[in-house]
Design a protein around this motif. Structure first.
Motif, PDB file in Angstrom:
ATOM      1  N   LYS A   1      40.068  45.336  53.793  1.00 26.04           N
ATOM      2  CA  LYS A   1      39.779  43.911  53.681  1.00 26.04           C
ATOM      3  C   LYS A   1      38.333  43.602  54.066  1.00 26.04           C
ATOM      4  O   LYS A   1      37.667  42.805  53.412  1.00 26.04           O
ATOM      5  CB  LYS A   1      40.737  43.133  54.594  1.00 26.04           C
TER       6      LYS A   1
ATOM      7  N   PHE B   1      38.756  46.188  36.233  1.00 32.89           N
ATOM      8  CA  PHE B   1      37.933  45.026  36.572  1.00 32.89           C
ATOM      9  C   PHE B   1      38.720  43.776  36.983  1.00 32.89           C
ATOM     10  O   PHE B   1      38.304  43.062  37.899  1.00 32.89           O
ATOM     11  CB  PHE B   1      36.960  44.658  35.451  1.00 32.89           C
ATOM     12  N   PRO B   2      39.845  43.491  36.329  1.00 38.71           N
ATOM     13  CA  PRO B   2      40.584  42.294  36.748  1.00 38.71           C
ATOM     14  C   PRO B   2      40.943  42.294  38.234  1.00 38.71           C
ATOM     15  O   PRO B   2      41.115  41.220  38.819  1.00 38.71           O
ATOM     16  CB  PRO B   2      41.837  42.343  35.874  1.00 38.71           C
TER      17      PRO B   2
ATOM     18  N   LEU C   1      38.175  47.814  44.800  1.00 35.74           N
ATOM     19  CA  LEU C   1      36.957  47.198  45.331  1.00 35.74           C
ATOM     20  C   LEU C   1      36.515  47.907  46.602  1.00 35.74           C
ATOM     21  O   LEU C   1      35.320  48.156  46.811  1.00 35.74           O
ATOM     22  CB  LEU C   1      37.184  45.707  45.605  1.00 35.74           C
TER      23      LEU C   1
ATOM     24  N   VAL D   1      39.057  44.225  40.685  1.00 36.06           N
ATOM     25  CA  VAL D   1      37.789  44.219  41.412  1.00 36.06           C
ATOM     26  C   VAL D   1      37.139  42.841  41.351  1.00 36.06           C
ATOM     27  O   VAL D   1      36.619  42.338  42.334  1.00 36.06           O
ATOM     28  CB  VAL D   1      36.824  45.271  40.829  1.00 36.06           C
ATOM     29  N   GLY D   2      37.181  42.227  40.179  1.00 35.20           N
ATOM     30  CA  GLY D   2      36.471  40.977  39.982  1.00 35.20           C
ATOM     31  C   GLY D   2      37.303  39.734  40.242  1.00 35.20           C
ATOM     32  O   GLY D   2      36.868  38.627  39.941  1.00 35.20           O
TER      33      GLY D   2
ATOM     34  N   PRO E   1      38.093  37.567  42.660  1.00 32.29           N
ATOM     35  CA  PRO E   1      37.581  36.296  43.183  1.00 32.29           C
ATOM     36  C   PRO E   1      36.628  35.598  42.226  1.00 32.29           C
ATOM     37  O   PRO E   1      36.666  34.378  42.090  1.00 32.29           O
ATOM     38  CB  PRO E   1      36.865  36.702  44.476  1.00 32.29           C
ATOM     39  N   LEU E   2      35.794  36.385  41.549  1.00 34.31           N
ATOM     40  CA  LEU E   2      34.837  35.796  40.612  1.00 34.31           C
ATOM     41  C   LEU E   2      35.539  35.239  39.371  1.00 34.31           C
ATOM     42  O   LEU E   2      35.281  34.107  38.943  1.00 34.31           O
ATOM     43  CB  LEU E   2      33.811  36.855  40.203  1.00 34.31           C
TER      44      LEU E   2
ATOM     45  N   MET F   1      41.664  29.460  38.215  1.00 35.08           N
ATOM     46  CA  MET F   1      43.081  29.797  38.391  1.00 35.08           C
ATOM     47  C   MET F   1      43.396  29.966  39.867  1.00 35.08           C
ATOM     48  O   MET F   1      42.601  30.537  40.617  1.00 35.08           O
ATOM     49  CB  MET F   1      43.381  31.132  37.704  1.00 35.08           C
TER      50      MET F   1
ATOM     51  N   TYR G   1      46.848  33.692  38.588  1.00 36.39           N
ATOM     52  CA  TYR G   1      46.144  34.950  38.372  1.00 36.39           C
ATOM     53  C   TYR G   1      47.105  36.133  38.428  1.00 36.39           C
ATOM     54  O   TYR G   1      46.985  37.084  37.669  1.00 36.39           O
ATOM     55  CB  TYR G   1      45.029  35.132  39.397  1.00 36.39           C
TER      56      TYR G   1
ATOM     57  N   ILE H   1      37.346  31.964  39.865  1.00 36.93           N
ATOM     58  CA  ILE H   1      36.465  30.790  39.844  1.00 36.93           C
ATOM     59  C   ILE H   1      36.168  30.404  38.402  1.00 36.93           C
ATOM     60  O   ILE H   1      36.280  29.234  38.019  1.00 36.93           O
ATOM     61  CB  ILE H   1      35.154  31.077  40.587  1.00 36.93           C
ATOM     62  N   ILE H   2      35.781  31.407  37.613  1.00 37.60           N
ATOM     63  CA  ILE H   2      35.418  31.124  36.221  1.00 37.60           C
ATOM     64  C   ILE H   2      36.578  30.506  35.462  1.00 37.60           C
ATOM     65  O   ILE H   2      36.414  29.532  34.736  1.00 37.60           O
ATOM     66  CB  ILE H   2      34.961  32.424  35.521  1.00 37.60           C
ATOM     67  N   LEU H   3      37.748  31.071  35.641  1.00 33.25           N
ATOM     68  CA  LEU H   3      38.910  30.598  34.883  1.00 33.25           C
ATOM     69  C   LEU H   3      39.662  29.483  35.605  1.00 33.25           C
ATOM     70  O   LEU H   3      40.651  28.968  35.093  1.00 33.25           O
ATOM     71  CB  LEU H   3      39.856  31.761  34.592  1.00 33.25           C
TER      72      LEU H   3
END
Lengths: 203, 203
Positions: B21, B163-164, B102, B166-167, B169-170, B177, B182, B173-175
């Motif tokens: 974490k 990637f879904p 991650l 690892v990415g 948190p980013l 959700m 998610y 934000i973009i989507l």
DNA sequence: GTCTATATATGGATAGAC
DNA sequence: GTCTATCCATATATAGAC
């Protein structure tokens, strides 16, 4: 890449470099001072605290990604132009700041509570994907592309663009590539990703 | 997920949780002790130092990923079976340890010098992708799939799988959700990724 | 084996001279 | 504005009683 004469700017760049490489908790103020070629006390003189300096760097990093994405997503291009623009522009940006995605993703994951206030207080807000989503649905209805959940298509494109940078150290081990070879791999990703995506969705 | 009675095991699990974490530099021995429900001194009694404890956790994390990948990559399956197995198995593993990719990627990036010795001294070595690469070339020659650089295809598949996570948190934000939405998105990634890849390569 | 108390090191931040 | 010296909080690690 000439070294800025003014101290504040030198610190900013050094901080950006060190924070992106080591993260908030891993970075040392001494490292930043060394890299800026000045004394630790100067950091506090200009930026008060480590946290304030980090916030600045993080926000700037964030803003390197989002405005450009937004302008593409909300443009008047049709879907195929939009995908091409997105892939090319996005990979170009990342290529210029290869450590940026891992930095942003990682610090977001570590500070789940902080980012919202910092972001939405200063920025124009999160990207607007609604228009793209709608365009995808329209093309599916027209039968020009195969059925796919729009969100999934968007996520697939981002994954293909970003992961090779985020996962670099891991992928290099798996593929047993040195830095030079990996760089070559990354250089032709724009064409590769675009072709792969278009193949996957074309009816 | 019952709590182990023996102290050493409790510490190991707590350390795994905290390190994944917060990362090496962000984790505090006190956090680990608290989560294990014992005293700080116990950590040193069992594992000597923070670094040794971290090394153990990191190595175990690493080994959760690689052996399974290897067994799939070196199996006698044909290319299409292999892609399906890889996607399904890999996403299953990550789903059970969503913070793992991650963590591994990040710590590898932060310790570029350390990982090689730690890994290759204990493990069977990096995954063998040669066989898969060869199979891809064969199918291209047979004309069953479109021409693509084998390494790119492999990289694309991994990107779409990993990637879904690892990415997260980013992308959230973009989507725009929440966690629940998610999670729903992730649950249907196996089918989505497999279908997307097969579409992209089919001749 | 497990605890409390403490030693020791590190790193962020400040004071004050120039 | 820039430096040196120092303060002080925090974190790793150890000593020693039980």
């Amino acid at each position: 890449m000439e070294i800025p004469v003014n101290t504040e700017e030198r610190i900013r760049l050094a901080a950006q470099h060190v924070f992106q490489k080591k993260g908030l908790s891993g970075a040392r103020m001494q490292d930043i001072a060394d890299e800026a070629g000045i004394n630790k006390a100067m950091l506090h003189y200009y930026f008060r605290s480590k946290e304030k300096l980090f916030d600045l760097v993080f926000l700037e990093s964030f803003q390197k990604i989002f405005p450009k994405i937004n302008s593409i997503l909300t443009s008047e291009d049709n879907l195929f132009q939009k995908i091409e623009h997105f892939v090319f522009e996005y990979i170009t940006v990342i290529n210029q700041n290869p450590h940026l995605p891992l930095f942003v993703v990682n610090e977001l994951a570590k500070n789940p509570e902080l980012f919202l206030q910092k972001l939405f207080s200063t920025n124009e807000g999160a990207p607007k994907v609604d228009k793209l989503i709608k365009q995808i649905e329209e093309e599916i209805n027209k039968g020009t592309i195969l059925p796919i959940k729009p969100v999934n298509l968007f996520l697939n494109i981002i994954s293909l663009c970003v992961f090779p940078y985020v996962g670099k150290p891991l992928v290099q081990i798996i593929l047993n590539m040195d830095d030079e070879q990996y760089k070559g791999l990354l250089e032709q990703r724009k064409q590769e990703v675009l072709g792969f995506v278009l193949n996957a969705i074309k009816a």
